[in-house]
Design a protein around this motif. Structure first.
Motif, PDB file in Angstrom:
ATOM      1  N   SER A  14     -45.098 -90.299 -24.082  1.00 30.39           N
ATOM      2  CA  SER A  14     -45.833 -89.153 -23.947  1.00 30.39           C
ATOM      3  C   SER A  14     -47.484 -89.708 -24.148  1.00 30.39           C
ATOM      4  CB  SER A  14     -45.560 -88.182 -25.041  1.00 30.39           C
ATOM      5  OG  SER A  14     -46.441 -87.001 -25.058  1.00 30.39           O
ATOM      6  N   PRO A  15     -48.210 -89.260 -23.113  1.00 26.77           N
ATOM      7  CA  PRO A  15     -49.513 -89.938 -23.165  1.00 26.77           C
ATOM      8  C   PRO A  15     -50.232 -89.662 -24.381  1.00 26.77           C
ATOM      9  CG  PRO A  15     -48.996 -88.794 -20.998  1.00 26.77           C
ATOM     10  CD  PRO A  15     -47.915 -88.418 -21.967  1.00 26.77           C
ATOM     11  N   LYS A  16     -51.214 -90.195 -24.853  1.00 27.27           N
ATOM     12  CA  LYS A  16     -51.985 -90.156 -25.943  1.00 27.27           C
ATOM     13  C   LYS A  16     -53.448 -90.207 -25.841  1.00 27.27           C
ATOM     14  CE  LYS A  16     -48.273 -90.548 -28.909  1.00 27.27           C
ATOM     15  NZ  LYS A  16     -47.220 -90.481 -27.807  1.00 27.27           N
ATOM     16  N   VAL A  17     -53.934 -89.699 -26.831  1.00 27.00           N
ATOM     17  CA  VAL A  17     -55.686 -89.356 -26.627  1.00 27.00           C
ATOM     18  C   VAL A  17     -56.407 -90.313 -27.772  1.00 27.00           C
ATOM     19  CG1 VAL A  17     -57.601 -87.945 -26.676  1.00 27.00           C
ATOM     20  CG2 VAL A  17     -55.479 -87.222 -25.750  1.00 27.00           C
ATOM     21  N   MET A  18     -57.226 -91.100 -27.270  1.00 25.27           N
ATOM     22  CA  MET A  18     -58.204 -92.177 -28.049  1.00 25.27           C
ATOM     23  C   MET A  18     -59.503 -91.459 -28.178  1.00 25.27           C
ATOM     24  SD  MET A  18     -59.073 -96.115 -27.358  1.00 25.27           S
ATOM     25  CE  MET A  18     -57.675 -96.762 -28.162  1.00 25.27           C
ATOM     26  N   LEU A 245     -55.897 -85.989 -13.323  1.00 24.06           N
ATOM     27  CA  LEU A 245     -55.354 -86.441 -12.317  1.00 24.06           C
ATOM     28  C   LEU A 245     -54.912 -88.076 -12.523  1.00 24.06           C
ATOM     29  CD1 LEU A 245     -57.858 -85.840  -9.436  1.00 24.06           C
ATOM     30  CD2 LEU A 245     -55.570 -85.143  -9.626  1.00 24.06           C
ATOM     31  N   ALA A 246     -55.577 -88.732 -13.654  1.00 24.82           N
ATOM     32  CA  ALA A 246     -55.175 -90.139 -14.118  1.00 24.82           C
ATOM     33  C   ALA A 246     -53.729 -89.827 -14.843  1.00 24.82           C
ATOM     34  CB  ALA A 246     -56.147 -90.681 -15.241  1.00 24.82           C
ATOM     35  N   LEU A 247     -53.404 -88.786 -15.505  1.00 24.62           N
ATOM     36  CA  LEU A 247     -51.983 -88.666 -16.119  1.00 24.62           C
ATOM     37  C   LEU A 247     -51.163 -88.723 -15.009  1.00 24.62           C
ATOM     38  CD1 LEU A 247     -52.776 -85.977 -18.763  1.00 24.62           C
ATOM     39  CD2 LEU A 247     -52.349 -88.355 -19.171  1.00 24.62           C
ATOM     40  N   THR A 248     -51.416 -88.041 -13.763  1.00 21.49           N
ATOM     41  CA  THR A 248     -50.384 -88.069 -12.826  1.00 21.49           C
ATOM     42  C   THR A 248     -50.176 -89.672 -12.286  1.00 21.49           C
ATOM     43  OG1 THR A 248     -51.906 -87.563 -11.009  1.00 21.49           O
ATOM     44  CG2 THR A 248     -51.012 -85.487 -12.082  1.00 21.49           C
ATOM     45  N   LYS A 249     -51.082 -90.475 -12.272  1.00 20.47           N
ATOM     46  CA  LYS A 249     -51.026 -91.582 -11.619  1.00 20.47           C
ATOM     47  C   LYS A 249     -50.543 -92.707 -12.748  1.00 20.47           C
ATOM     48  CE  LYS A 249     -54.499 -91.152  -8.036  1.00 20.47           C
ATOM     49  NZ  LYS A 249     -53.774 -91.538  -7.063  1.00 20.47           N
ATOM     50  N   GLY A 250     -50.213 -92.157 -14.126  1.00 22.42           N
ATOM     51  CA  GLY A 250     -49.423 -93.006 -15.063  1.00 22.42           C
ATOM     52  C   GLY A 250     -50.313 -93.410 -16.184  1.00 22.42           C
ATOM     53  N   ALA A 251     -51.316 -92.840 -16.571  1.00 21.28           N
ATOM     54  CA  ALA A 251     -52.216 -93.160 -17.646  1.00 21.28           C
ATOM     55  C   ALA A 251     -51.465 -92.933 -18.905  1.00 21.28           C
ATOM     56  CB  ALA A 251     -53.613 -92.299 -17.527  1.00 21.28           C
ATOM     57  N   VAL A 266     -53.115 -83.314 -21.601  1.00 20.27           N
ATOM     58  CA  VAL A 266     -51.764 -84.017 -22.023  1.00 20.27           C
ATOM     59  C   VAL A 266     -50.722 -82.823 -22.273  1.00 20.27           C
ATOM     60  CG1 VAL A 266     -50.477 -85.212 -23.605  1.00 20.27           C
ATOM     61  CG2 VAL A 266     -52.861 -85.930 -22.839  1.00 20.27           C
ATOM     62  N   THR A 267     -51.091 -81.641 -22.993  1.00 18.56           N
ATOM     63  CA  THR A 267     -50.226 -80.753 -23.157  1.00 18.56           C
ATOM     64  C   THR A 267     -49.590 -80.033 -21.959  1.00 18.56           C
ATOM     65  OG1 THR A 267     -51.207 -80.320 -25.210  1.00 18.56           O
ATOM     66  CG2 THR A 267     -49.573 -78.679 -24.374  1.00 18.56           C
ATOM     67  N   LEU A 268     -50.471 -79.692 -20.695  1.00 17.92           N
ATOM     68  CA  LEU A 268     -50.101 -78.953 -19.947  1.00 17.92           C
ATOM     69  C   LEU A 268     -49.253 -80.045 -18.772  1.00 17.92           C
ATOM     70  CD1 LEU A 268     -53.318 -76.967 -19.130  1.00 17.92           C
ATOM     71  CD2 LEU A 268     -51.164 -76.306 -19.881  1.00 17.92           C
ATOM     72  N   PHE A 269     -49.819 -81.278 -18.868  1.00 17.41           N
ATOM     73  CA  PHE A 269     -48.837 -82.331 -17.958  1.00 17.41           C
ATOM     74  C   PHE A 269     -47.484 -82.533 -18.596  1.00 17.41           C
ATOM     75  CE2 PHE A 269     -47.620 -86.849 -17.735  1.00 17.41           C
ATOM     76  CZ  PHE A 269     -47.865 -86.892 -16.310  1.00 17.41           C
ATOM     77  N   ASN A 270     -47.392 -82.755 -19.914  1.00 18.15           N
ATOM     78  CA  ASN A 270     -45.958 -82.546 -20.573  1.00 18.15           C
ATOM     79  C   ASN A 270     -45.422 -81.544 -20.257  1.00 18.15           C
ATOM     80  OD1 ASN A 270     -46.503 -85.131 -21.666  1.00 18.15           O
ATOM     81  ND2 ASN A 270     -47.095 -84.313 -23.530  1.00 18.15           N
ATOM     82  N   LYS A 271     -46.008 -80.242 -20.127  1.00 13.27           N
ATOM     83  CA  LYS A 271     -45.126 -79.219 -19.862  1.00 13.27           C
ATOM     84  C   LYS A 271     -44.446 -79.048 -18.512  1.00 13.27           C
ATOM     85  CE  LYS A 271     -43.577 -74.866 -21.128  1.00 13.27           C
ATOM     86  NZ  LYS A 271     -42.979 -74.627 -22.261  1.00 13.27           N
ATOM     87  N   ILE A 272     -45.334 -79.359 -17.614  1.00 13.43           N
ATOM     88  CA  ILE A 272     -44.777 -79.723 -16.202  1.00 13.43           C
ATOM     89  C   ILE A 272     -43.741 -80.595 -15.936  1.00 13.43           C
ATOM     90  CG2 ILE A 272     -45.483 -80.477 -13.839  1.00 13.43           C
ATOM     91  CD1 ILE A 272     -48.410 -79.112 -14.482  1.00 13.43           C
ATOM     92  N   ASN A 273     -43.885 -81.634 -16.894  1.00 10.00           N
ATOM     93  CA  ASN A 273     -42.898 -82.735 -16.741  1.00 10.00           C
ATOM     94  C   ASN A 273     -41.595 -82.456 -17.499  1.00 10.00           C
ATOM     95  OD1 ASN A 273     -43.984 -84.599 -14.390  1.00 10.00           O
ATOM     96  ND2 ASN A 273     -45.783 -84.098 -15.851  1.00 10.00           N
ATOM     97  N   SER A 274     -41.501 -81.499 -18.563  1.00 13.72           N
ATOM     98  CA  SER A 274     -40.540 -81.523 -19.321  1.00 13.72           C
ATOM     99  C   SER A 274     -39.468 -81.113 -18.612  1.00 13.72           C
ATOM    100  CB  SER A 274     -40.929 -80.453 -20.520  1.00 13.72           C
ATOM    101  OG  SER A 274     -41.210 -78.951 -19.885  1.00 13.72           O
TER     102      SER A 274
END
Length: 274
Positions: A14-18, A245-251, A266-274
């Motif tokens: 699951s992607p993280k934020v720095m 877009l970076a998340l959709t490309k694998g970030a 990240v939250t919305l990306f994870n929801k779409i892919n859950s």
């Protein structure tokens, strides 16, 4: 896909934020903003509350044509910040943005967990020895030259192909030191013209063939505000779009100034892919 930060396994499936914390007087966006203990602690508390997994501390601006900072000055800026943060927020996973082995060594000894090197070891021959000795995750960015010269080194025959070769070579080199946890960063804005940044972004999923976590740092960069004919201060919306877009490309890690908005991506990306 995990990295070991001082014995804590961080799952990057699951992607993280720095969150970015610049303790420099001259960073391109927030230079000089966090110059005393109260301001540093307030910003760190805010980023952690908003969901940052990592805090990345920089004490040497790497913006184009940035002025030189001595190693002693860099250490004198960064070590008090590390000690202050870990005193008040001891569970914080600190990343240190430096290309100098002595700064990396001193930072790790004071509690830092990750080294984020814009030069991937090219600017200090001893960096990989330090990473291997302390066995910390190592972020390797693509750049040519130094912050002072990088924007004169932007001629490529095939930029993505050359970047893949660059990372492949560095991975072999770093692995030869027995270093396990590696993260790659395409280095948007570093030795790349505006259109080259977008070419790299367009083809970014190709970096997944290296089978390493991908960090993307595009927060409020000139590739955004110049394209939109706006300003750094008004570049948050563009940053959010490109982070998504970076998340959709694998970030797997988004390195940002604005943690709340990145966490929403990240939250919305994870929801779409859950």
């Amino acid at each position: 896909m995990t990295i070991n930060c001082k014995g804590q396994l961080i799952d990057l499936s699951s992607p993280k934020v720095m969150g970015i914390l610049n303790v420099t007087p001259n960073s391109f966006f927030d230079g000089g903003k966090y110059k005393n203990e109260k301001e540093i602690l307030s910003q760190v508390e805010k980023m952690l509350a908003e969901g940052a997994t990592f805090i990345d501390i920089g004490a040497y601006s790497s913006k184009p044509n940035a002025e030189f900072v001595s190693e002693e000055e860099e250490i004198s800026r960064i070590v008090p910040a590390i000690n202050l943060i870990l005193k008040h927020f001891p569970e914080t996973i600190l990343s240190i943005d430096t290309f100098r082995s002595e700064v990396a060594k001193t930072s790790i000894e004071n509690g830092a967990a990750i080294i984020n090197d814009i030069s991937a070891g090219h600017l200090d021959d001893k960096m990989l020895e330090v990473i291997a000795k302390y066995n910390v995750p190592y972020i390797m960015m693509h750049m040519r030259g130094t912050p002072q010269t990088m924007q004169t080194l932007t001629v490529y025959d095939d930029i993505v192909k050359e970047m893949l070769f660059y990372f492949s070579e560095r991975i072999v080199k770093v692995r030869s030191f027995g270093i396990n946890d590696l993260i790659i960063d395409p280095g948007f804005g570093f030795a790349k013209k505006l259109d080259q940044n977008y070419e790299v972004f367009q083809k970014m999923e190709l970096f997944n063939m290296l089978e390493l976590p991908l960090l993307v740092g595009i927060s409020r960069k000139s590739m955004i505000y110049k394209t939109l004919d706006t300003s750094i201060e008004e570049a948050l919306n563009g940053t959010t779009i490109l982070n998504t877009l970076a998340l959709t490309k694998g970030a797997k890690i988004l390195r940002v100034h604005d943690v709340k908005e990145a966490m929403e991506c990240v939250t919305l990306f994870n929801k779409i892919n859950s």
